[in-house]
Design an enzyme around this catalytic site. Structure first.
Site, mmCIF file in Angstrom:
data_model
loop_
_atom_site.group_PDB
_atom_site.id
_atom_site.type_symbol
_atom_site.label_atom_id
_atom_site.label_comp_id
_atom_site.label_asym_id
_atom_site.label_seq_id
_atom_site.Cartn_x
_atom_site.Cartn_y
_atom_site.Cartn_z
ATOM 1 N N ARG A 261 9.267 -1.427 8.814
ATOM 2 C CA ARG A 261 8.459 -0.296 9.249
ATOM 3 C C ARG A 261 9.165 0.398 10.416
ATOM 4 N NH1 ARG A 261 6.214 -0.814 5.094
ATOM 5 N NH2 ARG A 261 3.983 -0.944 4.664
ATOM 6 N N GLU A 290 6.865 9.430 8.706
ATOM 7 C CA GLU A 290 7.312 9.632 7.316
ATOM 8 C C GLU A 290 6.411 10.660 6.648
ATOM 9 O OE1 GLU A 290 7.417 5.796 5.439
ATOM 10 O OE2 GLU A 290 8.899 5.036 6.847
ATOM 11 N N HIS A 309 11.967 5.690 2.216
ATOM 12 C CA HIS A 309 11.010 4.587 2.028
ATOM 13 C C HIS A 309 10.903 4.194 0.547
ATOM 14 C CE1 HIS A 309 7.272 2.471 3.879
ATOM 15 N NE2 HIS A 309 7.748 1.784 2.861
HETATM 16 C C1 DGY Z 1 4.774 -1.954 1.187
HETATM 17 O O1 DGY Z 1 4.355 -2.406 0.118
HETATM 18 O O2 DGY Z 1 4.275 -2.263 2.271
HETATM 19 C C2 DGY Z 1 5.896 -0.991 1.096
HETATM 20 O O3 DGY Z 1 6.523 -0.765 2.302
HETATM 21 C C3 DGY Z 1 5.380 0.314 0.559
HETATM 22 O O4 DGY Z 1 4.548 0.878 1.518
#
Ligand code: DGY
Length: 347
Positions: A261, A290, A309
């Site tokens: 993250r 994002e 992402h």
């Molecule tokens: C998750 O599954 O947490 C991925 O990062 C997609 O948001």
């Protein structure tokens, strides 16, 4: 998928063939058609994505009588929960749960489900892909070819850096961290250091990594790795955990990878570490904001490999995530224990 802003016939008190009452379900991010159909067969469903301006009003209205919600990538806060007085379950199509107000959910007794397991290998592929791409400058050099600048054999100024044999430091050693470690240790002969809240019993949990992955204190990992990869959840305890002091501890010429993250990292400090030449390169799949704002210096930085992402974004895995999330929601609304209820500390 076409958004549905009208519910299927609203019959909260009617019974389905299985004998369970039809409930109100709010789908707040598109689901594959087959999973949407499973929901519609059992419940009254409204699809409204609050990120789409034209669907925002429908989303707000649907909160008022939603019994269950399913979706992802949208921050749910206390104020939103307060507008959903009937809510019993949120099923997130993600493994990460940083978009949800955990304390408020707990105090309201709302079940939070997520999708661990089904995205492990795909996300590890992405993270290891970033390790290779950043180290070997693959995107930069692919662009050189694309832009017509491959006019002579490349020289030292375009050489990359070996991946095999380098020490990989993995911060966070859950399912995905261990899957990254397998790729590194078994595929690329890389010694692995890992940091987690406590050492993992490798003999029990990951025997193939025994003798290949070593627990290290956080500061020792930063100082001892050639490549540092973040693979841990974002929470109040981990937000901004990589800042100037942590980048300074990394080896000169280290490579930094974030597949977890963006909020884990102080992006100004990352830029500073890149611009000063202390870091060789960074591979980033996630950002504090994002989509990445157009004016972010990370977007065009010559030594940043930036992805939008895509950790779990393959056809197969996104479908598996949607299927698990749908099953979780159906189970919760039917009074069965869902397969993947989020429990603190297990993401
Ligand atoms: C998750 O599954 O947490 C991925 O990062 C997609 O948001």
């Amino acid at each position: 998928m076409t958004p549905h802003t009208e519910p299927t016939p609203a019959t909260p008190a009617t019974a389905t063939a299985a004998g369970t009452a039809r409930r109100r379900v709010l789908v707040f991010r598109e689901l594959p058609e087959d999973q949407l159909r499973r929901l519609q067969d059992a419940h009254d469903v409204i699809v409204a994505n609050p990120r789409v301006p034209a669907q925002r009003a429908a989303f707000d209205a649907a909160l008022a009588d939603a019994d269950g919600m399913i979706g992802s990538s949208y921050p749910v806060d206390d104020a939103m929960l307060a507008r959903a007085p009937r809510l019993q379950v949120i099923s997130s199509v993600s493994v990460g749960v940083d978009n949800y107000p955990l304390t408020a959910l707990q105090s309201r007794g709302i079940t939070l489900c997520h999708t661990p397991g089904v995205l492990t290998e795909t996300t590890a592929d992405t993270i290891f892909g970033l390790v290779i791409a950043a180290s070997r400058r693959m995107v930069e050099l692919a662009n050189l070819v694309r832009d017509g600048h491959w006019t002579k054999n490349i020289g030292e100024d375009h050489f990359g850096w070996d991946v095999h044999g380098k020490t990989l430091g993995i911060v966070g050693f859950g399912r995905i961290g261990q899957a990254v470690a397998r790729r590194a240790a078994l595929g690329f002969g890389m010694p692995v250091l890992y940091h987690a809240r406590r050492p993992v019993d490798l003999g029990e949990q990951a025997p193939e990594l025994a003798g290949r992955a070593t627990y290290a204190a956080f500061d020792d990992l930063l100082a001892g790795a050639d490549i540092v990869a973040l693979v841990l959840p974002l929470s109040a305890a981990t937000a901004g955990m990589i800042g100037p002091a942590q980048f300074a501890r990394m080896r000169p010429g280290a490579i930094f990878i974030n597949g977890a993250r963006g909020g884990l990292v102080q992006e100004d400090a990352l830029l500073q570490a890149l611009d000063s030449g202390h870091l060789r390169a960074a591979g980033l799949d996630v950002f504090a904001t994002e989509p990445l704002p157009l004016d972010s210096p990370l977007r065009t930085h010559p030594r940043v490999t930036a992805l939008p992402h895509i950790g779990s974004a393959t056809v197969e895995t996104r479908h598996a995530m949607a299927t698990l999330a749908t099953t979780n929601l159906l189970d919760a609304l039917a009074g069965r224990t869902p397969q993947a209820v989020y429990r603190s500390g297990r993401a």
